[in-house]
Enzyme design. Structure first.
Site, short mmCIF file in Angstrom:
data_model
loop_
_atom_site.label_atom_id
_atom_site.label_comp_id
_atom_site.label_asym_id
_atom_site.label_seq_id
_atom_site.Cartn_x
_atom_site.Cartn_y
_atom_site.Cartn_z
N PHE A 38 33.18 5.95 17.29
CA PHE A 38 32.61 5.41 16.05
C PHE A 38 32.40 6.48 14.99
O PHE A 38 31.94 7.58 15.28
CB PHE A 38 31.24 4.81 16.36
N GLU A 39 32.70 6.14 13.75
CA GLU A 39 32.35 6.96 12.57
C GLU A 39 32.76 8.43 12.73
O GLU A 39 32.03 9.34 12.36
CB GLU A 39 30.84 6.85 12.29
#
Length: 644
Positions: free
Chosen positions: A423-424
């Site tokens: 994620f991210e």
């Protein structure tokens, strides 16, 4: 209106140039982590530990009390896992509480919480259901509220923020089927047409996209007369004609999240909905993520606290060979790791969050380090809990419950946490991102010296500048406060943490010297030494975590809040961390990086294809690796499901 241009084809150098242009260039405020990588231990930037104001604390604690009551009485995490969906009444209840507007200013109908209490709220709600934590953080950390808060016009804030605070769910759309961490290949287009832009393209992994009312969309504006062009950010209404949510994606963990594939076909977006000037979309995205990434450490803290609770309770109840398993050293060392690391993760998260709220430091490296470190260590914590639980750790909570035992979802936590390493910004990308910021001072004075495309005149000038910089900088890396036996004496309170801080100071200088040696050795090839750069970053992350743990322990002691116990946990963490640091230093120069590259060449050329024999492949035969994302009308049913 002209036709959408073909998908861009870019070289490696062009991709790097796009990323570099989007990077925040100046350092207008001090940065503890930046100084750390340069060999300067600026303890004064984080000690005494910064604190929220009394007003912020009161407002935050009042909301946490309401939120705790809600999650204890209204949230059934097992049901969300079983049905793979957050019930609409839970989402409506969160809206009524104001949970979707935690970070939105009160003048727009939000709660006006700072990063500290926002993260405490995400920790609390994420412990009940990680899917709810993702729903709220995707909406506020990277969705419409945060980029508008930083870059939106007054009119955009007035129009959209009240909706985001109470009624509307938002999502952030950057990734595409063939575009991940390389935004230079972004294919979604926004073609100017009068007072509008016309969007065409496909976005993948749109967290909240299935239920979102508002979207932040990154699209490429073609360069034309009157239009600078480039990757640009837009606020888009999800009910606009031409938008189709083609699929709700399913994952190994976080089963309740509403993540989809969204197609845009001739979607008209008013120019007034453009965030910032054309060509600033990536800069907006990266700046938003400076603080947006801090929501992921909050979820890891939640998992760490829960894992510690379960490890303690289970290890006291389970007996083997005449005593509770906690008293066997093989299990006890795991419990110690979970406790000490959870303490450090909370220290890192709270410190970085408060630094973000104070806004007197540049926290782009601190935020990235917090995300990187928490996602990696959180995963290890959950893995250790599964090991402590043995077969029960591998068994689902429903199965445990069905045969009469406590339904402990250890395997679910492991699955849920795994995505945080992706994620991210994946761990690998975070290593490169942080490394780029860490060597920024070097590149600013010597970048032209190692750039193969620069002229001899430019290189000569860079050499002169570098000579001046290093003549002043290198001597300072020889000796420092870490070599004085009584430095940081205020951290000696029964348990002595001062030695750990002296170690951090000495090791920061060693880290800076190692970075310089690497640059001297590889020069322009330094950017290809991703193994070396990753280890440099990991050492810095450990030093940051050690610093945060010590500062938090002293902060708690000074406030009379479990100070002795905090010192013990900080001491245990620092001793464990120091072992990891020494191993990483050893692997800087003694590793298998060169051999690994040779093996990879062999694998990719088919040299070792014989090794794959003796199995069957259960994946689809003949399926494409990357789905077709050619612009055009959708042929799928629209599964968009707004919650009202």
């Amino acid at each position: 209106m002209s036709a959408a241009p073909p998908k861009p084809t870019v070289t490696e150098r062009e991709a790097r140039q796009v990323a570099e242009a989007a990077r925040q260039q100046e350092w207008r405020k001090p940065s503890f982590a930046k100084e750390l990588f340069l060999g300067r231990f600026r303890l004064d930037l984080i000690h005494p530990h910064p604190m929220p104001t009394d007003e912020a604390t009161q407002r935050g604690e009042e909301f946490l009390a309401k939120l705790r009551d809600f999650v204890e009485t209204k949230v059934d995490g097992a049901r969300i896992e079983r049905e793979a969906r957050i019930p609409d009444d839970v989402v409506d209840g969160l809206k009524e509480l104001g949970a979707f507007g935690m970070k939105i200013d009160t003048k727009y109908g939000g709660l006006g919480l700072g990063q500290v209490y926002y993260n405490k709220a995400l920790t609390l709600v994420g412990s009940a259901s990680p899917a709810i934590g993702v729903l709220l953080s995707a909406h506020q950390s990277i969705g419409v509220p945060q980029p508008l808060k930083l870059f939106g016009s007054p009119e955009q804030k007035e129009r959209f923020l009240p909706r985001c605070a109470r009624t509307d769910i938002s999502a952030f759309l950057l990734t595409e089927p063939d575009v991940g961490s390389d935004p230079a290949r972004l294919a979604t287009t926004a073609v100017p047409d009068g007072d509008d832009y016309v969007l065409d393209g496909v976005k993948l992994w749109t967290t909240n996209g299935v239920v979102a009312d508002l979207l932040v969309v990154m699209a490429r504006v073609p360069k034309s007369e009157g239009h600078k062009g480039g990757i640009t950010a837009f606020v888009v209404e999800t009910n606009s004609p031409g938008i189709t949510v083609e699929n709700r994606n399913a994952f190994m963990g976080l089963r309740g999240i509403e993540n989809g594939v969204t197609r845009f076909h001739q979607v008209r977006v008013p120019a007034a909905h453009r965030i910032g000037p054309e060509g600033t979309g990536l800069k907006i995205a990266l700046t938003t993520l400076n603080t947006g990434r801090l929501s992921l450490p909050a979820s890891c803290v939640a998992a760490g606290k829960w894992c510690l609770k379960i490890a303690r309770e289970w290890s006291a109840a389970r007996e083997q060979w005449g005593k509770p398993i906690a008293h066997h050293e093989a299990v006890g060392s795991k419990i110690s790791f979970i406790a000490a690391t959870t303490f450090a993760l909370e220290a890192v998260t709270d410190l970085a969050s408060q630094m973000a709220d104070e806004d007197r430091n540049d926290i782009r490296i601190e935020g990235a380090l917090a995300k990187l470190y928490a996602s990696e260590m959180g995963w290890l914590i959950a893995d250790e809990l599964v090991q402590i639980r043995g077969g029960r750790g591998f068994e689902t909570a429903d199965s445990l419950r069905a045969r009469g035992e406590r339904g402990v979802p250890a395997e679910q936590v492991l699955r849920d946490l795994r995505i945080n390493r992706i994620f991210e910004g994946s761990t690998e990308i975070m290593h490169l991102l942080i490394a780029r910021e860490a060597v920024d001072a070097h590149l600013s004075v010597a970048g032209d010296l190692i750039d193969p495309e620069k002229s001899l005149q430019d290189k000569a000038k860079a050499g002169a500048n570098a000579g001046v910089f290093y003549a002043k900088w290198l001597p300072k890396l020889i000796a420092g406060q870490g070599q004085l036996p009584y430095t940081y004496g205020e951290f000696k309170q029964g348990v002595d943490l001062s030695g750990h801080l002296r170690y951090v100071e000495r090791t920061a200088r060693k880290l800076a010297r190692s970075t310089f040696y690497g640059m001297s050795r590889w020069q322009g090839r330094m950017e290809t030494k991703q193994g070396f750069l990753g280890r440099i970053v990991d050492i810095g992350a450990e030093l940051f975590a050690m610093s945060a743990a010590c500062v938090r322990a002293e902060h708690l002691r000074a406030r009379g809040e479990h100070g002795r116990e905090a010192y013990q946990l900080a001491d245990a963490f620092c001793r464990q961390s120091r072992l990891r640091v020494e191993e990483l230093f050893g692997r800087l120069w003694s590793n298998t990086d060169d051999l690994d590259r040779k093996v990879v060449k062999g694998v990719m050329s088919g040299t070792y294809e014989w090794l794959e024999q003796g199995i069957v492949d259960p994946s689809d035969d003949g399926g494409v690796w990357i789905a077709d994302a050619t612009p055009g009308p959708s042929t799928h049913e629209n599964v968009h499901r707004p919650i009202r």
